[in-house]
Scaffold this motif. Sequence first.
Motif, mmCIF file in Angstrom:
data_model
loop_
_atom_site.group_PDB
_atom_site.id
_atom_site.type_symbol
_atom_site.label_atom_id
_atom_site.label_comp_id
_atom_site.label_asym_id
_atom_site.label_seq_id
_atom_site.Cartn_x
_atom_site.Cartn_y
_atom_site.Cartn_z
ATOM 1 N N ALA A 98 -21.834 -3.266 2.444
ATOM 2 C CA ALA A 98 -20.916 -3.094 0.788
ATOM 3 C C ALA A 98 -19.677 -2.467 1.545
ATOM 4 C CB ALA A 98 -22.049 -1.799 0.858
ATOM 5 N N GLU A 99 -19.417 -1.748 2.402
ATOM 6 C CA GLU A 99 -18.548 -1.466 3.302
ATOM 7 C C GLU A 99 -17.411 -2.128 3.621
ATOM 8 O OE1 GLU A 99 -16.491 2.465 5.271
ATOM 9 O OE2 GLU A 99 -18.090 2.396 5.387
ATOM 10 N N ALA A 100 -17.324 -3.211 4.409
ATOM 11 C CA ALA A 100 -17.300 -4.017 5.332
ATOM 12 C C ALA A 100 -17.053 -5.476 3.814
ATOM 13 C CB ALA A 100 -18.337 -4.755 6.507
ATOM 14 N N MET A 101 -17.640 -5.501 2.683
ATOM 15 C CA MET A 101 -17.233 -6.364 1.549
ATOM 16 C C MET A 101 -16.519 -5.825 1.323
ATOM 17 S SD MET A 101 -17.756 -6.091 -1.794
ATOM 18 C CE MET A 101 -17.707 -7.778 -3.334
ATOM 19 N N LEU A 102 -15.803 -4.214 0.929
ATOM 20 C CA LEU A 102 -14.899 -3.525 -0.671
ATOM 21 C C LEU A 102 -13.416 -3.938 -0.306
ATOM 22 C CD1 LEU A 102 -17.042 -0.331 -1.197
ATOM 23 C CD2 LEU A 102 -16.167 -2.462 -3.035
ATOM 24 N N ALA A 103 -13.559 -3.938 1.628
ATOM 25 C CA ALA A 103 -12.524 -3.389 2.532
ATOM 26 C C ALA A 103 -12.123 -5.723 2.600
ATOM 27 C CB ALA A 103 -13.157 -3.424 4.602
ATOM 28 N N THR A 104 -12.520 -6.411 2.259
ATOM 29 C CA THR A 104 -12.078 -7.570 1.955
ATOM 30 C C THR A 104 -11.368 -8.040 0.357
ATOM 31 O OG1 THR A 104 -14.375 -8.668 1.269
ATOM 32 C CG2 THR A 104 -13.942 -8.756 3.476
ATOM 33 N N LEU A 105 -11.398 -6.343 -0.240
ATOM 34 C CA LEU A 105 -10.819 -7.343 -1.551
ATOM 35 C C LEU A 105 -9.657 -6.860 -1.311
ATOM 36 C CD1 LEU A 105 -14.203 -5.543 -3.657
ATOM 37 C CD2 LEU A 105 -12.941 -7.684 -3.347
ATOM 38 N N PRO A 106 -8.504 -7.287 -2.774
ATOM 39 C CA PRO A 106 -7.620 -7.146 -3.119
ATOM 40 C C PRO A 106 -7.100 -5.972 -3.347
ATOM 41 C CG PRO A 106 -7.365 -8.811 -4.045
ATOM 42 C CD PRO A 106 -8.768 -8.626 -3.134
ATOM 43 N N LEU A 107 -5.602 -5.047 -2.954
ATOM 44 C CA LEU A 107 -5.751 -3.815 -3.654
ATOM 45 C C LEU A 107 -5.875 -3.846 -4.568
ATOM 46 C CD1 LEU A 107 -3.958 -1.236 -3.102
ATOM 47 C CD2 LEU A 107 -2.177 -2.652 -3.181
ATOM 48 N N CYS A 108 -5.301 -5.054 -6.006
ATOM 49 C CA CYS A 108 -5.134 -5.315 -7.526
ATOM 50 C C CYS A 108 -6.869 -4.960 -8.105
ATOM 51 C CB CYS A 108 -4.626 -6.582 -8.402
ATOM 52 S SG CYS A 108 -5.202 -7.821 -6.657
ATOM 53 N N ALA A 121 -12.399 1.984 -0.783
ATOM 54 C CA ALA A 121 -12.610 1.321 -1.830
ATOM 55 C C ALA A 121 -11.647 1.191 -2.315
ATOM 56 C CB ALA A 121 -13.522 1.183 -3.016
ATOM 57 N N PRO A 122 -11.415 -0.383 -3.036
ATOM 58 C CA PRO A 122 -9.323 -0.127 -3.799
ATOM 59 C C PRO A 122 -9.502 0.992 -4.666
ATOM 60 C CG PRO A 122 -10.439 -2.336 -3.409
ATOM 61 C CD PRO A 122 -11.604 -1.303 -3.319
ATOM 62 N N ALA A 123 -8.084 1.181 -4.942
ATOM 63 C CA ALA A 123 -7.495 2.484 -5.593
ATOM 64 C C ALA A 123 -8.413 2.592 -7.343
ATOM 65 C CB ALA A 123 -6.910 2.610 -5.931
ATOM 66 N N ARG A 124 -8.336 1.074 -7.435
ATOM 67 C CA ARG A 124 -9.023 0.697 -9.148
ATOM 68 C C ARG A 124 -10.261 1.116 -8.999
ATOM 69 N NH1 ARG A 124 -4.035 -2.410 -8.285
ATOM 70 N NH2 ARG A 124 -2.437 -1.038 -9.649
ATOM 71 N N MET A 125 -10.921 1.043 -8.002
ATOM 72 C CA MET A 125 -12.437 0.664 -8.193
ATOM 73 C C MET A 125 -12.988 2.487 -7.956
ATOM 74 S SD MET A 125 -13.305 -2.529 -6.253
ATOM 75 C CE MET A 125 -15.282 -2.832 -7.108
ATOM 76 N N THR A 126 -14.344 2.252 -9.116
ATOM 77 C CA THR A 126 -15.060 3.814 -9.262
ATOM 78 C C THR A 126 -15.962 3.453 -8.089
ATOM 79 O OG1 THR A 126 -14.321 3.904 -11.211
ATOM 80 C CG2 THR A 126 -16.214 5.164 -11.043
#
Length: 156
Positions: A37-47, A67-72
């Motif tokens: 999960a952490e590896a997948m979250l690292a691939t997401l864009p900032l937005c 996780a990106p800043a806009r994700m809880t």
Amino acid sequence: MTARSLTPAHDDSACRARRHARVQHLVVADEHALAEAEAMLATLPLCASGRVFLEVPDASWIGRIAAPARMTVTWLDRSVRRGAPGTGELCKPGTAMTRAAIAYADEVLCDENANDTHVTLLGGFLATADVVEHLTSANGIDRASITVRESLSAYV
């Protein structure tokens, strides 16, 4: 936008733009898939925006996850949860993340934009199957927008 492409560039500057379309994500994982999960979250864009539900056996598993800043990010501690209402049972593996994902989907993914959401399910088979079934039947989410663990993809 480049001359070769009709889609706008997707970089940090574009992500900060006021009218930039943000892709929503729902990520659900258990203690066996925290690194995945952490590896997948690292691939997401900032937005990227959305929710992350991480089910763990007890509070000792809870830590920081990027996780990106806009994700809880919500940690679901099974040791302080119960099973089916009225039974007094302990919370079985997969129960908390299934409930959380379905409740979130019913509250947030209930309009015509639901298929713009990317769903990643990294839990056990039963929980993943229950969530996929609910998202596709009750919420009308296209199965193609749901990613499951590679070892389960042939079954759900």
